[in-house]
Design a protein around this motif. Structure first.
Motif, PDB file in Angstrom:
ATOM      1  N   ASP A   1      39.368  38.688  31.028  1.00  0.00           N
ATOM      2  CA  ASP A   1      38.496  39.057  31.419  1.00  0.00           C
ATOM      3  C   ASP A   1      37.662  38.313  30.251  1.00  0.00           C
ATOM      4  OD1 ASP A   1      38.911  39.932  33.242  1.00  0.00           O
ATOM      5  OD2 ASP A   1      39.022  41.832  32.726  1.00  0.00           O
TER       6      ASP A   1
ATOM      7  N   GLU B   1      37.554  40.560  45.399  1.00  0.00           N
ATOM      8  CA  GLU B   1      36.990  39.700  44.650  1.00  0.00           C
ATOM      9  C   GLU B   1      35.929  38.345  44.776  1.00  0.00           C
ATOM     10  OE1 GLU B   1      37.280  40.217  41.704  1.00  0.00           O
ATOM     11  OE2 GLU B   1      38.001  42.051  41.902  1.00  0.00           O
TER      12      GLU B   1
ATOM     13  N   ILE C   1      30.124  36.103  38.305  1.00  0.00           N
ATOM     14  CA  ILE C   1      31.342  36.909  37.643  1.00  0.00           C
ATOM     15  C   ILE C   1      30.659  38.570  37.611  1.00  0.00           C
ATOM     16  CG2 ILE C   1      33.392  37.277  36.318  1.00  0.00           C
ATOM     17  CD1 ILE C   1      33.711  34.452  36.654  1.00  0.00           C
TER      18      ILE C   1
ATOM     19  N   TYR D   1      32.052  38.120  45.867  1.00  0.00           N
ATOM     20  CA  TYR D   1      31.618  36.550  44.291  1.00  0.00           C
ATOM     21  C   TYR D   1      30.328  36.333  45.466  1.00  0.00           C
ATOM     22  CZ  TYR D   1      31.542  32.810  42.179  1.00  0.00           C
ATOM     23  OH  TYR D   1      30.914  31.529  41.291  1.00  0.00           O
TER      24      TYR D   1
ATOM     25  N   ARG E   1      31.199  42.394  39.440  1.00  0.00           N
ATOM     26  CA  ARG E   1      31.498  43.253  38.465  1.00  0.00           C
ATOM     27  C   ARG E   1      30.878  44.357  39.098  1.00  0.00           C
ATOM     28  NH1 ARG E   1      32.325  40.734  32.164  1.00  0.00           N
ATOM     29  NH2 ARG E   1      34.075  40.278  32.627  1.00  0.00           N
TER      30      ARG E   1
END
Length: 122
Positions: A32, A96, A79, A100, A83
């Motif tokens: 990350d 995810e 990205i 996205y 989050r």
């Protein structure tokens, strides 16, 4: 300012609330990254990042970041936005990939202090 990629360990990201309490936002681990927002937007840091045990990171300065990752800034934006969306309870169960995909649908809008976001009767 500096861009960080976690090599080993994990960090917790917190935000200081108006009342002085720290609110936990997200935990990041190996692979990350953080610090991109301050580089991209030249804004003050938006969160505290605290090591959970021993942590090793790779770092890039603003100049290095722009030379090496300039063409990846759009990917990093998506990205990072995913989050933020993941932290919204309504969206937290999404994959995810779905988060996205949402980054291409949502529009980012800024408001100045005192500006109406929604106006009664409008």
């Amino acid at each position: 300012d500096v861009f960080y990629i976690i090599y080993k360990g994990s960090v917790i990201c917190t935000k200081t609330e108006d009342d002085g309490h720290e609110r936990e936002m997200i935990t990041l681990g190996a692979g990350d990254f953080f610090g991109e927002r301050a580089l991209q937007k030249k804004e003050p840091r938006a969160a505290n990042v605290i090591a959970c045990g021993e942590v090793e990171c790779f770092t890039l300065t603003l100049d290095q970041f722009n030379k090496l990752l300039g063409n990846l800034q759009d990917v990093i934006y998506h990205i990072t936005t995913a989050r933020v969306l993941k932290s919204v309870p309504l969206l937290s169960a999404l994959s995810e990939e779905a988060l996205y995909a949402l980054t291409n649908i949502f529009t980012h809008k800024k408001y100045t202090e005192g500006e109406f976001v929604i106006k009664e009767g409008g």
